[in-house]
Design a protein around this motif. Structure first.
Motif, short mmCIF file in Angstrom:
data_model
loop_
_atom_site.label_atom_id
_atom_site.label_comp_id
_atom_site.label_asym_id
_atom_site.label_seq_id
_atom_site.Cartn_x
_atom_site.Cartn_y
_atom_site.Cartn_z
N ALA A 1 0.88 -1.05 -0.07
CA ALA A 1 -0.07 -0.04 -0.09
C ALA A 1 0.94 1.37 -0.02
O ALA A 1 1.74 1.47 0.71
CB ALA A 1 -0.94 -0.10 1.29
N LEU A 2 0.35 2.32 -0.96
CA LEU A 2 1.16 3.53 -0.84
C LEU A 2 0.31 4.69 -0.61
O LEU A 2 -1.04 4.53 -0.72
CB LEU A 2 1.76 3.71 -2.40
N LYS A 3 0.83 5.71 0.04
CA LYS A 3 -0.17 6.90 0.15
C LYS A 3 0.92 7.84 -0.33
O LYS A 3 1.80 8.12 0.16
CB LYS A 3 -0.35 7.09 1.55
N GLY A 4 0.47 8.67 -1.46
CA GLY A 4 1.43 9.89 -2.11
C GLY A 4 2.89 9.38 -2.47
O GLY A 4 3.56 10.17 -2.26
N GLY A 5 2.82 8.28 -2.87
CA GLY A 5 4.01 7.50 -3.19
C GLY A 5 5.01 7.05 -2.23
O GLY A 5 6.10 6.57 -2.49
N GLN A 6 4.51 7.09 -0.92
CA GLN A 6 5.20 6.68 0.24
C GLN A 6 4.55 5.31 0.61
O GLN A 6 3.45 5.04 0.85
CB GLN A 6 5.34 7.93 1.27
N PRO A 7 5.65 4.49 1.54
CA PRO A 7 5.03 3.13 2.06
C PRO A 7 3.83 3.47 3.11
O PRO A 7 4.21 4.42 3.91
CB PRO A 7 6.40 2.86 2.71
N SER A 8 2.78 2.99 3.06
CA SER A 8 1.75 3.25 3.80
C SER A 8 1.45 1.99 4.67
O SER A 8 1.55 2.10 5.94
CB SER A 8 0.19 3.62 3.26
N ALA A 9 1.56 0.62 4.00
CA ALA A 9 1.18 -0.47 4.71
C ALA A 9 1.44 -1.57 3.95
O ALA A 9 1.70 -1.43 2.72
CB ALA A 9 -0.48 -0.63 5.34
N VAL A 10 1.45 -2.72 4.50
CA VAL A 10 1.44 -4.05 3.65
C VAL A 10 0.48 -5.12 4.26
O VAL A 10 0.22 -4.98 5.25
CB VAL A 10 2.98 -4.66 3.83
N ILE A 11 0.04 -5.79 3.51
CA ILE A 11 -1.14 -6.74 3.72
C ILE A 11 -0.50 -8.38 3.36
O ILE A 11 -0.13 -8.53 2.34
CB ILE A 11 -2.56 -6.66 3.18
N LEU A 12 -0.31 -8.82 4.40
CA LEU A 12 0.37 -10.15 4.26
C LEU A 12 -0.71 -11.44 4.26
O LEU A 12 -1.78 -11.26 5.13
CB LEU A 12 1.24 -10.66 5.16
N GLN A 13 -0.43 -12.39 3.59
CA GLN A 13 -1.42 -13.65 3.73
C GLN A 13 -0.55 -14.52 4.63
O GLN A 13 0.46 -14.68 4.04
CB GLN A 13 -1.69 -14.17 2.13
N ALA A 14 -1.12 -15.18 5.37
CA ALA A 14 -0.27 -16.06 6.20
C ALA A 14 -1.20 -17.26 6.65
O ALA A 14 -2.59 -17.30 6.51
CB ALA A 14 0.20 -15.31 7.57
N ILE A 15 -0.53 -18.42 7.20
CA ILE A 15 -1.28 -19.72 7.48
C ILE A 15 -0.91 -19.89 8.88
O ILE A 15 0.21 -19.97 9.25
CB ILE A 15 -0.92 -20.83 6.49
N ALA A 16 -2.12 -20.12 9.65
CA ALA A 16 -2.06 -20.78 10.84
C ALA A 16 -1.99 -22.41 10.68
O ALA A 16 -3.11 -22.77 10.50
CB ALA A 16 -2.71 -20.47 11.83
N PRO A 17 -0.85 -23.13 10.72
CA PRO A 17 -1.07 -24.39 10.36
C PRO A 17 -1.66 -25.42 11.47
O PRO A 17 -1.90 -26.47 11.16
CB PRO A 17 0.42 -24.79 10.01
N ASP A 18 -1.73 -24.77 12.62
CA ASP A 18 -2.12 -25.79 13.65
C ASP A 18 -3.34 -25.39 14.33
O ASP A 18 -3.70 -25.32 15.52
CB ASP A 18 -0.91 -25.70 14.84
N GLY A 19 -4.46 -25.26 13.41
CA GLY A 19 -5.90 -24.94 13.83
C GLY A 19 -6.19 -26.62 14.28
O GLY A 19 -5.65 -27.41 14.19
N TYR A 20 -7.64 -26.24 15.02
CA TYR A 20 -8.21 -27.52 15.60
C TYR A 20 -8.30 -28.39 14.52
O TYR A 20 -8.24 -29.62 14.76
CB TYR A 20 -9.41 -27.36 16.36
#
Length: 222
Positions: free
Chosen positions: A86-105
């Motif tokens: 994510a950018l705001k005015g050309g500057q770094p704003s945020a990142v959205i990561l996809q991740a996995i919790a491998p140890d769910g029930y």
């Protein structure tokens, strides 16, 4: 009569051939149109999911067009997972990561984890899981506000010991009758923050070289 039979067979064969060609053409056109609609629907669904993590006013680029493929044990997968810059005015704003919790029930839990440039969590959402209905499925925002407890948290807030469910002397609630599921999600979010902290400079260097075309407000806000 005999000469007539080959001509009749030829005429019928031509008719059948033309019918087959026309049918194949109609099917191909239908499939192409359907595939286009499916692709557009999937893109719109992705935009809506990402918009739940980051408010529209916090960025001005096309998140789907600024996508990376990341692989790291801290993200719960040895294979590549998408991340959105994510950018705001050309500057770094945020990142959205996809991740996995491998140890769910009941198996792996797939997550979207938004992290502001300063390391604070923008939000967490569950993309897919197989947890028990009525118990573990409370990780879904539609079933419970539990996942909103991550908003604004960071590696230092809470501290290392606090990144656990209360049953493990941490700060996050567990569910009555279901501790394994929230424990897995808390652990995965904590690991994602650790990944961001270790790779922040690298990620934002990629942001600096990524396309920064402004997204229409209606697309970013969907």
């Amino acid at each position: 009569m005999l000469p007539e039979m080959p001509r009749s067979m030829l005429r019928n064969a031509l008719i059948l051939g033309l019918f087959a060609v026309a049918t194949v053409g109609v099917v191909a056109i239908t499939q192409q149109g359907t595939a286009t609609r499916i692709e557009q629907a999937e893109r719109e669904a992705q935009v809506r999911a990402l918009a739940e993590i980051l408010p529209a006013e916090s960025y001005d680029n096309h998140l789907l067009d600024n996508r990376l493929q990341l692989a790291d044990p801290l993200l719960g997968s040895a294979g590549p997972l998408p991340a959105y810059l994510a950018l705001k005015g050309g500057q770094p704003s945020a990142v959205i990561l996809q991740a996995i919790a491998p140890d769910g029930y009941s198996g792996s839990i797939r997550l979207l984890i938004g992290i502001h440039a300063d390391g604070r969590l923008a939000g967490v959402r569950v993309l897919a899981h197989k947890e028990t209905p009525g118990l573990g499925d409370k990780i879904e925002l539609a079933k419970s506000p539990w996942v909103l407890a991550f908003n604004g948290k960071s590696l230092s807030d809470p501290d290392e010991a606090g990144w656990a469910v209360k049953k493990d002397q941490g700060q996050f609630d567990q569910f009555a009758g279901a501790t394994i599921t929230p424990r897995a999600v808390v652990k995965a979010v904590h690991h994602a923050l650790q990944y961001f902290d270790a790779h922040k400079a690298e990620l934002f260097a990629r942001i600096a070289t990524a396309p920064a075309a402004a997204a229409p407000a209606e697309e970013r806000a969907q």
